[in-house]
Design an enzyme around this catalytic site. Sequence first.
Site, short mmCIF file in Angstrom:
data_model
loop_
_atom_site.label_atom_id
_atom_site.label_comp_id
_atom_site.label_asym_id
_atom_site.label_seq_id
_atom_site.Cartn_x
_atom_site.Cartn_y
_atom_site.Cartn_z
N HIS A 121 -9.61 2.34 0.22
CA HIS A 121 -8.35 2.36 0.20
C HIS A 121 -7.85 1.70 -1.16
CE1 HIS A 121 -4.28 1.68 1.11
NE2 HIS A 121 -4.06 0.75 2.19
N CYS A 124 0.72 -1.07 0.01
CA CYS A 124 -0.10 0.03 0.01
C CYS A 124 0.74 1.34 -0.04
CB CYS A 124 -0.97 -0.04 1.13
SG CYS A 124 -1.98 -1.53 1.03
N HIS A 138 -2.45 8.34 6.12
CA HIS A 138 -2.78 6.97 5.46
C HIS A 138 -4.07 6.60 6.10
CE1 HIS A 138 -1.86 3.12 3.31
NE2 HIS A 138 -2.04 2.88 4.71
#
Lengths: 85, 398, 341
Positions: B328, B160, B293
């Site tokens: 996400h 990620c 994040h």
Amino acid sequence: MDALKQELKENIIEQLNLEEFTVEDIDNDDALFGDGLGLDSIDALELIVMLDKDYGIKLTDPEKSKEIFQSINVLAAYITEHRTK
Amino acid sequence: MKKGVAITGMGIVSAIGNSVEENLEALLTSKSGLGISKHIQTHHKNAIKVGEVTFTNTEIAKKLNLPKDNNYTRTALLGCLAAKEAILNARIESISEYKTGFISATTVGGMDMTENYWKQFATNPEVQKFIPSHHAGDSTEKIATFIGITDYVTTISTACSSAANAIMLGARLIKAGKLDRVVVGGTDALSKFTINGFKSLMILSESNCTPFDANRSGLNLGEAAAYLVLESDEVVAAQNKSVLAYVSGYGNANDAFHQTASSKTGDGAYLAMKKSLEIAGLQPSDVDYVNAHGTATQNNDLSESVALQRIFNEKSPSFSSTKAFTGHTLAAAGAVEAVFSVLALHENSIFANLGFKMAMPETGLVPVTQLQKIELKHVLSNSFGFGGNCSSLIFSEA
Amino acid sequence: MKTCYIHSVVSISAQNSFSENDTISEIQEHSGSKIPAVHPTYRDFIPLSQLRRMSPAVKMGVAASKKALEKANINKPYAIITGSGLGCIADTETFLNTLIENEEQFLTPTAFIQSTHNTVAGQIALGLKCKGYNTTYAHGSVSFESALVDAQLQVEAGEANNILVGGVDELGTEFVDYVHIVEQKQKQPIQVPLSEGATFCVLSSERKEGIVAVLKAVEIQSKTAPENIVTEMHDFLKRNKVDSSEIDAIILGNNGDAFDAYYQHIEKLFPKTDFLQYKKYVGEFFTTSAFAFWMGAQLIEGKTLPKQFFSRKAESKSYKTVLLYNQFKGSQHSFVLLTRC
């Protein structure tokens, strides 16, 4: 109950790839996590799926599962009480 | 303070829009793109919310004028759309005029097709064209070819944090004089593979995610592609380019704590932010906004909050996570949020951290929950991933 | 600009290259469409408690990295940079098959979390408690070279000392067969087996005893026509101030398919230079070119490579400058220049 404990030990060794352990190495009171068998949070998730698949027990909170996974004795008692299959 | 590397163009396709303009509109009106999946045939379809791009593959292929028998995966298709917009936005007429590179990020590459045809690969000749399109580099090659880049082309895959690392590498290559211009970013399509992966980790939320909230219940997955065009000062001067913003800082560190979980002390995040400030020549107090994040998992948000408190000495600047807008988007997240950071600088706006109600007791940190107009000079953006990979970028006003 | 020294290189491959003295004493001939690596005894490198979840790629990567660091006499590198074309394909296959066969029920996370491309670099960092720069490239046949470019950039700019760089890919059990099916449908398919391996090295700006070689230059290029490859190579050498007459050996990535034409253009140009090939013996995979890097380092160090690797060899020669060139299906071209320090 003893048969269940034996089965649990075999499954844990197989599922978690604990090559260095045999069923005889795991004492019913041994801590599964931390100092005992040295299992970690990923193993906990593996065991949650095992409970669901083999015994029809659904755990939704990985944190709470730690209490159930204390030792083979605790785990076997919990399964006996809650199993649906 | 050092000026950094110029950003001269951007392109994006995400759950909140198929262009930079559409994404900005959604951000300014606090409109989330999360919902029930329309394109993925998963058993969990009605039990989860995802951030899905509205276009079907056929629609995108048509927009791109691809032949009917193409073997573009959704990852490549989304990437082509966003990269094309970035090139147009940067007003690039001739790619070959300057030494131009392409650095793209992806986690699962062509998995969206692979998982559909896996059991047919051995026997069905019609779907075998998707075998060579499985690997991560394939979508990158296709996007590069689509926009005409033949020189330095590579793919980064650090889960990620991937796109943040692609942007970082691009900035470094420009600084070192190895490239004059580079298109950087990432692309990831939704797949059953990642949906089930995160579900098996028990960190997938059933409702819209609520980053940094005390009662957060996990993340929503999304799909997206986003790219930035970075150009050297020489190119900017020679072509009298207008600069959108600068990549002024970047930092990469490893948490070295656990394969998937972040440490309680947020070491990796702290080190990445610290390095990015050093490269930018900035003090923590110079940062006006942090695009966190903030995936809304118990673990990430606590660890990131602790790291924010460490780096900013308990006085955290305004921060928000935009994950509740887009979901996400895995490898693309760093690029999606880079575009959002540049937009934040442009609009002098902090985008809302949707869904937040109550601060987590451990830190008491409260994000910006409604669109806030405020003068911004420097924005820090975080991206963290499996394998302990943590990266931070700093974007500064032009 | 600082010099980029190679402090150590080790390689696990389908040949016995990960031997005690890190040389190949005898070539093993292979047949069949795929060949596994000669795997070392991983218990010698990795604690059992960690081994239990590791796929071959992670095992190869961790073992090779340990040996590379040990040979370079380094405990903890500043940065870890890996390249892997297919990542952890074995765990990807496992998770995908379970997902399909169990219809998205009863899925456990272990295979999923181990399936990412950065698992190897992450596990190495975890094992070493190395919190420095960490990244993974996954771009087909330039995955390893992309890692080299990144590392060289940091070493030359003085940003980092001691960087662990590696290329690793595993065979897996299923996808490799699908790749084979597609390949066999080509007019002129790849003539060498598909395989796996891991090559790890330590790059450093520090000049010290026992340096293996210098990484003089590394460049990657996505596309070029076969007839342009000679010009590309000359430009590469010119940019790095090396005359083609200085090159003592060239290691090429021939795999027998139609794209070997690229290599033939280069072979014609150097009537007196030694030429080496390797894919017949270590197979084709996305990071197999890292094995050529190991071979180049062996030549410069003065070690003996089995004669089977040489497609043309002059009598007893010392190697000061070695050029590596590889491409895959006409794309993902890479040039690497190694010199004696």
